[in-house]
Design an enzyme around this catalytic site. Sequence first.
Site, short mmCIF file in Angstrom:
data_model
loop_
_atom_site.label_atom_id
_atom_site.label_comp_id
_atom_site.label_asym_id
_atom_site.label_seq_id
_atom_site.Cartn_x
_atom_site.Cartn_y
_atom_site.Cartn_z
N GLN A 44 0.83 -1.20 0.00
CA GLN A 44 0.00 0.00 0.00
C GLN A 44 0.87 1.25 0.00
O GLN A 44 1.89 1.31 0.68
CB GLN A 44 -0.94 0.04 1.24
CG GLN A 44 -2.24 -0.70 1.05
CD GLN A 44 -2.06 -2.20 1.12
OE1 GLN A 44 -1.31 -2.71 1.96
NE2 GLN A 44 -2.73 -2.92 0.23
N CYS B 77 -6.65 0.62 5.45
CA CYS B 77 -5.44 -0.17 5.61
C CYS B 77 -4.95 0.05 7.03
O CYS B 77 -4.30 1.07 7.31
CB CYS B 77 -4.38 0.23 4.59
SG CYS B 77 -2.80 -0.63 4.84
N GLY B 78 -5.27 -0.88 7.91
CA GLY B 78 -4.93 -0.70 9.32
C GLY B 78 -3.44 -0.63 9.58
O GLY B 78 -2.97 0.21 10.36
N CYS C 197 -2.48 -8.17 6.61
CA CYS C 197 -3.55 -7.28 6.15
C CYS C 197 -4.38 -6.92 7.36
O CYS C 197 -5.08 -7.77 7.92
CB CYS C 197 -4.39 -7.96 5.08
SG CYS C 197 -5.80 -6.95 4.52
N GLY C 198 -4.28 -5.67 7.80
CA GLY C 198 -4.95 -5.24 9.01
C GLY C 198 -6.47 -5.31 8.93
O GLY C 198 -7.13 -5.76 9.86
#
Length: 292
Positions: A49, A78-79, A226-227
């Site tokens: 990202q 997107c954590g 992936c959060g």
Amino acid sequence: MSALANHAFIKMNGLGNEIVVVDMRAQVGAIGAAEARAVGASNGAPYDQLMTLHAPRTSGTDAYVRIYNSDGSEAGACGNGMRCIAELLFKETGKRALTFETKAGVLNCWKGDTPLVSTVDMGKPRFAWNEIPLAEEFRDTRAIELQIGPIDKPILHSPSAVNMGNPHAIFWVDDVDAYDLGKIGPMLENHPMFPERANISLAWVASREHIVLRTWERGAGLTRACGSAACAVAVAAARLRRSGRIVTVTLPGGDLLIEWRERDDHVLMTGPVEYEFEGRFDPALFAAVGAA
């Protein structure tokens, strides 16, 4: 010439989720998909990202954040990337709490007691079929009708679906490494059931307090963490009464602590970030790219 030409960037990661951060608060406008893709070119800064930081648009927020996947598409949440952004602004401002606006809404972040650890409030999950969204109506999205493989003996079937800023489909398995997610993931990401594509996860509930997860990320592919998927799987497991509302989610890159807070249904994600390096984008990356 692209606004990113010779622009400074910071490379970070959250549990191996590769993040590139670009501070564009002094500039007007946003970058386009072609520019975002160019950033990750072989002599650029490859990422899962790309997070661009912009001046606040809304009173009471510290910044506006746009999130791009490595294929140039925009993500809503997107954590892991938000924790990277938060870490930079904690250091810059001295604050212990920050508020960001994203495509998915307003997110709050808090600095942890341990260095480089923070918590992000990812907001409320959405479960309605048209909010995820799905291509057809399902009254109960805890398990939707979707399978791959033979009808009488499917390889995977009946995933849980949830929107956690992005669409997610979670398949419950006994061994997350027993499947070729690199092959299955892109096929399911682009399945007609998901009009906006979807993040595809394989999850094993090890106990009521522990879930093991692998994710094929929409627009980015296989990722070490992936959060938003970790949040989605925690919520989905709790809805199925397979877990409690506080769980540790183990991803290939490490652990995230997820709490689906009962008093307001917000999902809190706590985890670490890591600095890698700083640099400037080579203008040659964008020579053939017109700003979109």
